[in-house]
Design a protein around this motif. Sequence first.
Motif, mmCIF file in Angstrom:
data_model
loop_
_atom_site.group_PDB
_atom_site.id
_atom_site.type_symbol
_atom_site.label_atom_id
_atom_site.label_comp_id
_atom_site.label_asym_id
_atom_site.label_seq_id
_atom_site.Cartn_x
_atom_site.Cartn_y
_atom_site.Cartn_z
ATOM 1 N N PHE A 12 36.708 24.641 37.373
ATOM 2 C CA PHE A 12 36.125 25.970 37.227
ATOM 3 C C PHE A 12 35.192 26.240 38.408
ATOM 4 O O PHE A 12 34.347 25.405 38.742
ATOM 5 N N ASP A 13 35.351 27.413 39.009
ATOM 6 C CA ASP A 13 34.593 27.761 40.207
ATOM 7 C C ASP A 13 33.582 28.859 39.921
ATOM 8 O O ASP A 13 33.707 29.629 38.962
ATOM 9 N N ARG A 14 32.596 28.953 40.785
ATOM 10 C CA ARG A 14 31.642 30.054 40.736
ATOM 11 C C ARG A 14 32.346 31.345 41.145
ATOM 12 O O ARG A 14 33.350 31.331 41.855
ATOM 13 N N GLY A 15 31.791 32.459 40.703
ATOM 14 C CA GLY A 15 32.285 33.758 41.145
ATOM 15 C C GLY A 15 33.641 34.157 40.603
ATOM 16 O O GLY A 15 34.283 35.067 41.146
ATOM 17 N N ARG A 21 30.963 41.118 34.967
ATOM 18 C CA ARG A 21 31.119 41.437 36.395
ATOM 19 C C ARG A 21 29.784 41.327 37.127
ATOM 20 O O ARG A 21 29.746 40.938 38.299
ATOM 21 N N ASN A 22 28.705 41.644 36.430
ATOM 22 C CA ASN A 22 27.386 41.467 37.033
ATOM 23 C C ASN A 22 27.080 39.991 37.271
ATOM 24 O O ASN A 22 26.448 39.624 38.266
ATOM 25 N N LEU A 23 27.521 39.140 36.356
ATOM 26 C CA LEU A 23 27.346 37.691 36.541
ATOM 27 C C LEU A 23 28.139 37.204 37.755
ATOM 28 O O LEU A 23 27.645 36.410 38.554
ATOM 29 N N CYS A 83 21.661 29.318 33.374
ATOM 30 C CA CYS A 83 23.095 29.035 33.284
ATOM 31 C C CYS A 83 23.819 29.505 34.554
ATOM 32 O O CYS A 83 23.595 30.616 35.040
ATOM 33 N N GLU A 84 24.692 28.650 35.076
ATOM 34 C CA GLU A 84 25.516 29.004 36.236
ATOM 35 C C GLU A 84 26.986 29.157 35.860
ATOM 36 O O GLU A 84 27.745 29.815 36.569
ATOM 37 N N LEU A 85 27.397 28.546 34.743
ATOM 38 C CA LEU A 85 28.769 28.674 34.229
ATOM 39 C C LEU A 85 28.674 28.969 32.738
ATOM 40 O O LEU A 85 28.161 28.153 31.973
ATOM 41 N N LYS A 138 27.925 33.528 39.673
ATOM 42 C CA LYS A 138 28.028 32.697 38.477
ATOM 43 C C LYS A 138 29.484 32.685 38.021
ATOM 44 O O LYS A 138 30.245 33.604 38.318
ATOM 45 N N GLY A 139 29.870 31.660 37.279
ATOM 46 C CA GLY A 139 31.228 31.554 36.778
ATOM 47 C C GLY A 139 31.290 31.789 35.282
ATOM 48 O O GLY A 139 30.302 31.585 34.565
#
Length: 499
Positions: A26-29, A182-184, A157-159, A189-190
């Motif tokens: 799982f990736d960011r963004g 979408r804001n995250l 939280c990042e994911l 963030k993922g």
Amino acid sequence: MSFIEMQGITKIYPGTIACNKVSVSFDRGEVHTLLGENGAGKTTLMKVLYGLAKPDEGKIFVNGQEKRIDSPKDAIEAGIGMVHQHFMLIPTITVVENVILSLNENGLFIDKKKVAERLLELADRYGLKVDPYAKVSTLTVGQQQRVEILKALYRNCELLILDEPTAVLTPQETEELFVAVRNLLAEDKGVIFISHKMNEVMEISNKITVLHLGEVVGSVKPEDTDARGLAKMMVGREIKFEIEKSDKPAGDVVLDIKDLCAKDARGVQTVNNLSLSVRAGEIYGVAGVDGNGQSELIKSITGLCKCTGKVTIGDKDVTNAHPRTVLDCGVAHIPEDRQARGMIMKASIRDNLILDTFYNEEYQNGPFLKWAKLDEHARYIVENYNVKTPDIFHTGDSLSGGNQQKMVVGRELDKNPKLLLAVHPVRGVDVGATEFIHEQIVAARDAGCAVLLISTELDEIFALSDRIGVIYEGEILGEMDRKDANIENIGMLMAGNRI
């Protein structure tokens, strides 16, 4: 390098391999969606990632470094947050107090005002408007979900894992959730998104991984597939999205409701002089945004709340009758909340399948129950409705949410009812099970059953209904034959505009 990488994750429960050497990253963004049938292993995999279940094999890497995640505390420290399908909130206290309870702060005192200010900042930043001082019990389901997301964001939280996040949301709340997602993404963030709703998956996902029987089938991008292709990956066959119905004319009126008024648990009148009728051999679909009196309508019919007006089933007046009296009129009820109204979580699957029929003569031998007959009945339901469980003696809470729903639906449809009250009958179930349940509802209709269908999913209303009534602020604002209905006129009525 991916933010989170899970390698060879295996999780075995007694009699079930929930995950079998699953590898996924799982990736960011990005929004990475997990798809699969009920019991495919999606939620189990996320429980492993969030420290709620310990894998029997496999490793987890965070930013390329191996990380042991033995508890939610470990997951939170790694930047992982999770919003569960059934929220983890205390309804009798405020939003800010719920957030404070989730924190791992040192010291005797926590500044409630500071926490509230930080919540308001996060709410404004991500489009998750909520009152920090409101009691959770006063919030809508969508607002409670925002609180859960804010809890995770407050803890950096990042994911973010979202498990069936739209299952109980209105279309408007779903759109608001997607804006927040979408804001995250805009802040790198993922999001891990678990859902069965194909249109939502295609809209919000950047990447889709499909699981089947605890194994990864494959990963695709939404632009390289479609709903039918994803459904085939999930269940291994083509899925029919259109349900065939016979053209037999409807029969006599089975359910007749006149001038019904009812109040909710707060004492607020939510059903206002509502009248409708359902005939044998037809499906009457009630469309509308959740919270417009649908719950109190069903409770009034089934004897679960007091009402005024008149409710007739067949030739019997059942206004304010005892629930068993209503059921004995040939009524089956698929409730809106399977866990609160449809089952006993700690009871066995077999016992859950006879909750309201154990007293029937076919199951009784004097003062005793015919346990062999009950076992046979339970195995029949489990097999015919594909309820995934090692045996009928496992408890209801051992099933995934979708399998709990299939258990409840199977129990109700097996009664061969004269009147079926179907409230969100496919909430939280996969596309294969949705197809099957819809076919069974139509089969009941074709056999002469009168069906009152309540759903916030317009696709479901249009696919199944013969007539459609739109409920708004507790009254049927408009009614039409399915052949005369379209998204525009139904949408106008749902917004409170008569046409």
